[in-house]
Design a protein around this motif. Sequence first.
Motif, PDB file in Angstrom:
ATOM      1  N   LEU A   1      35.508  48.989  42.257  1.00  0.00           N
ATOM      2  CA  LEU A   1      35.579  48.113  41.093  1.00  0.00           C
ATOM      3  C   LEU A   1      35.358  48.925  39.818  1.00  0.00           C
ATOM      4  CD1 LEU A   1      33.463  45.027  42.219  1.00  0.00           C
ATOM      5  CD2 LEU A   1      35.946  45.131  41.984  1.00  0.00           C
ATOM      6  N   PRO A   2      36.015  48.543  38.726  1.00  0.00           N
ATOM      7  CA  PRO A   2      35.792  49.238  37.452  1.00  0.00           C
ATOM      8  C   PRO A   2      34.438  48.883  36.846  1.00  0.00           C
ATOM      9  CG  PRO A   2      37.269  47.396  37.139  1.00  0.00           C
ATOM     10  CD  PRO A   2      37.049  47.498  38.621  1.00  0.00           C
ATOM     11  N   ALA A   3      33.956  49.747  35.962  1.00  0.00           N
ATOM     12  CA  ALA A   3      32.652  49.535  35.332  1.00  0.00           C
ATOM     13  C   ALA A   3      32.598  48.229  34.555  1.00  0.00           C
ATOM     14  CB  ALA A   3      32.322  50.714  34.416  1.00  0.00           C
ATOM     15  N   THR A   4      33.722  47.787  33.992  1.00  0.00           N
ATOM     16  CA  THR A   4      33.740  46.566  33.195  1.00  0.00           C
ATOM     17  C   THR A   4      33.464  45.320  34.028  1.00  0.00           C
ATOM     18  OG1 THR A   4      36.160  46.606  33.456  1.00  0.00           O
ATOM     19  CG2 THR A   4      35.250  47.437  31.373  1.00  0.00           C
ATOM     20  N   ILE A   5      33.698  45.382  35.324  1.00  0.00           N
ATOM     21  CA  ILE A   5      33.333  44.277  36.209  1.00  0.00           C
ATOM     22  C   ILE A   5      31.942  44.495  36.788  1.00  0.00           C
ATOM     23  CG2 ILE A   5      33.899  43.093  38.373  1.00  0.00           C
ATOM     24  CD1 ILE A   5      36.828  43.550  37.788  1.00  0.00           C
ATOM     25  N   LEU A   6      31.642  45.719  37.183  1.00  0.00           N
ATOM     26  CA  LEU A   6      30.342  46.018  37.778  1.00  0.00           C
ATOM     27  C   LEU A   6      29.194  45.644  36.855  1.00  0.00           C
ATOM     28  CD1 LEU A   6      31.138  49.477  39.419  1.00  0.00           C
ATOM     29  CD2 LEU A   6      30.694  47.313  40.605  1.00  0.00           C
ATOM     30  N   GLU A   7      29.359  45.900  35.553  1.00  0.00           N
ATOM     31  CA  GLU A   7      28.278  45.616  34.624  1.00  0.00           C
ATOM     32  C   GLU A   7      28.038  44.118  34.468  1.00  0.00           C
ATOM     33  OE1 GLU A   7      30.994  45.998  30.528  1.00  0.00           O
ATOM     34  OE2 GLU A   7      29.714  47.637  31.177  1.00  0.00           O
ATOM     35  N   ARG A   8      29.017  43.298  34.798  1.00  0.00           N
ATOM     36  CA  ARG A   8      28.866  41.854  34.668  1.00  0.00           C
ATOM     37  C   ARG A   8      28.311  41.204  35.937  1.00  0.00           C
ATOM     38  NH1 ARG A   8      30.297  39.877  30.227  1.00  0.00           N
ATOM     39  NH2 ARG A   8      30.364  37.732  31.029  1.00  0.00           N
ATOM     40  N   ILE A   9      28.629  41.763  37.083  1.00  0.00           N
ATOM     41  CA  ILE A   9      28.191  41.129  38.329  1.00  0.00           C
ATOM     42  C   ILE A   9      26.824  41.620  38.802  1.00  0.00           C
ATOM     43  CG2 ILE A   9      30.562  40.717  39.066  1.00  0.00           C
ATOM     44  CD1 ILE A   9      30.268  43.069  41.010  1.00  0.00           C
ATOM     45  N   ALA A  10      26.337  42.738  38.262  1.00  0.00           N
ATOM     46  CA  ALA A  10      25.053  43.291  38.701  1.00  0.00           C
ATOM     47  C   ALA A  10      23.933  42.261  38.545  1.00  0.00           C
ATOM     48  CB  ALA A  10      24.730  44.535  37.879  1.00  0.00           C
ATOM     49  N   PRO A  11      22.994  42.206  39.487  1.00  0.00           N
ATOM     50  CA  PRO A  11      22.804  43.052  40.669  1.00  0.00           C
ATOM     51  C   PRO A  11      23.491  42.493  41.922  1.00  0.00           C
ATOM     52  CG  PRO A  11      20.928  41.601  40.465  1.00  0.00           C
ATOM     53  CD  PRO A  11      21.849  41.271  39.314  1.00  0.00           C
ATOM     54  N   MET A  12      24.374  41.494  41.720  1.00  0.00           N
ATOM     55  CA  MET A  12      25.055  40.874  42.852  1.00  0.00           C
ATOM     56  C   MET A  12      26.409  41.546  43.068  1.00  0.00           C
ATOM     57  SD  MET A  12      22.668  38.920  43.750  1.00  0.00           S
ATOM     58  CE  MET A  12      23.396  37.896  45.026  1.00  0.00           C
ATOM     59  N   SER A  13      27.399  40.787  43.547  1.00  0.00           N
ATOM     60  CA  SER A  13      28.667  41.406  43.911  1.00  0.00           C
ATOM     61  C   SER A  13      29.805  40.410  43.759  1.00  0.00           C
ATOM     62  CB  SER A  13      28.593  41.932  45.351  1.00  0.00           C
ATOM     63  OG  SER A  13      29.711  42.727  45.667  1.00  0.00           O
ATOM     64  N   ILE A  14      30.936  40.703  44.368  1.00  0.00           N
ATOM     65  CA  ILE A  14      32.095  39.817  44.350  1.00  0.00           C
ATOM     66  C   ILE A  14      32.001  38.845  45.524  1.00  0.00           C
ATOM     67  CG2 ILE A  14      34.591  39.700  44.668  1.00  0.00           C
ATOM     68  CD1 ILE A  14      33.766  40.623  41.893  1.00  0.00           C
ATOM     69  N   SER A  15      32.140  37.550  45.226  1.00  0.00           N
ATOM     70  CA  SER A  15      32.036  36.516  46.261  1.00  0.00           C
ATOM     71  C   SER A  15      33.372  35.943  46.683  1.00  0.00           C
ATOM     72  CB  SER A  15      31.132  35.374  45.778  1.00  0.00           C
ATOM     73  OG  SER A  15      29.784  35.794  45.675  1.00  0.00           O
ATOM     74  N   GLY A  16      34.369  35.994  45.806  1.00  0.00           N
ATOM     75  CA  GLY A  16      35.647  35.391  46.132  1.00  0.00           C
ATOM     76  C   GLY A  16      36.808  36.190  45.593  1.00  0.00           C
ATOM     77  N   GLY A  17      37.984  35.913  46.142  1.00  0.00           N
ATOM     78  CA  GLY A  17      39.166  36.611  45.661  1.00  0.00           C
ATOM     79  C   GLY A  17      40.413  36.179  46.397  1.00  0.00           C
ATOM     80  N   GLY A  18      41.542  36.531  45.824  1.00  0.00           N
ATOM     81  CA  GLY A  18      42.821  36.243  46.446  1.00  0.00           C
ATOM     82  C   GLY A  18      43.951  36.582  45.496  1.00  0.00           C
ATOM     83  N   PHE A  19      45.111  36.865  46.071  1.00  0.00           N
ATOM     84  CA  PHE A  19      46.280  37.196  45.272  1.00  0.00           C
ATOM     85  C   PHE A  19      46.949  35.916  44.776  1.00  0.00           C
ATOM     86  CE2 PHE A  19      45.656  41.063  47.652  1.00  0.00           C
ATOM     87  CZ  PHE A  19      46.036  42.060  46.764  1.00  0.00           C
TER      88      PHE A  19
END
Length: 273
Positions: A176-194
């Motif tokens: 993941l890019p830093a621009t997403i990591l800095e927003r989700i910290a200290p958790m992570s990605i919970s969902g996704g799809g194309f």
Amino acid sequence: MTGLLLFLLAASTAPSPAIPQGRPAETIRRIPAPEARQGVAAGRNDIYAVANWTIARYDRKTGERRAIWEGEPARYPHINSCALIRRELVCAASNFPAVPHASSVEFFDPASLAHKRTVSLGSGTGSLTWVDWHDGHWWGMFANYDNKGGEAPRDHRHTALVKFDPEWRRTESWALPATILERIAPMSISGGGFRPGGDLWLSGHDLPELYVVGIPKGGATLDHLATVPMEAEGQAIDWDEHQSGILWGISRKGREMLEMRVPSLSADMVRPR
């Protein structure tokens, strides 16, 4: 040497690049569901609420619950998300918050909710939070955390998107890019799809926003194309394959499944193909 140290210090403290913000997703319908704790899946006639070892099928028109599956908590401690893929309900599961991490993909009959089979992905990458089928391959996101459910020395920065072949053999992976990591910290990605015919959309653990990413033409880090506000407080999402531009999410606070209309991204937000 002093000049080099100053350069490295400046680089480490430089602000992240500005990411375009898309128009907010509009909530157009709510379906009450006490099982709406982890995620939601959308089918032609049914909507599914996901809660760890419980999956409930709701009639899409009336909102009435039609079926429910309850697994053994010891065997299915954390089914995080599901999606209707090739006439099966395909769900991402892990042993979260236990460590070492171990993940599996669970397949269910979409009508009866009978469990059909399991693909075990083993341990060593993180906790699987979602899976999708796209461009002739399976895709999945492995979450890592700083605190609860974390497995040192990995933390949220080790969250990874993994691409598998049709036989579930790992072929590629991206960070993941830093621009997403800095927003989700200290958790992570919970969902996704194309998005049908489009890019990959991700959701975090608790922030009401979506992250639109693209597979990079070079390097090992996803491209962050845009951030899109939504009402759902993170958690697992699912694109509606039968209605263009419709995304489903949940409100954990309200125990509701949310139908949302997501505007298309403007041309300047989408990277050249």
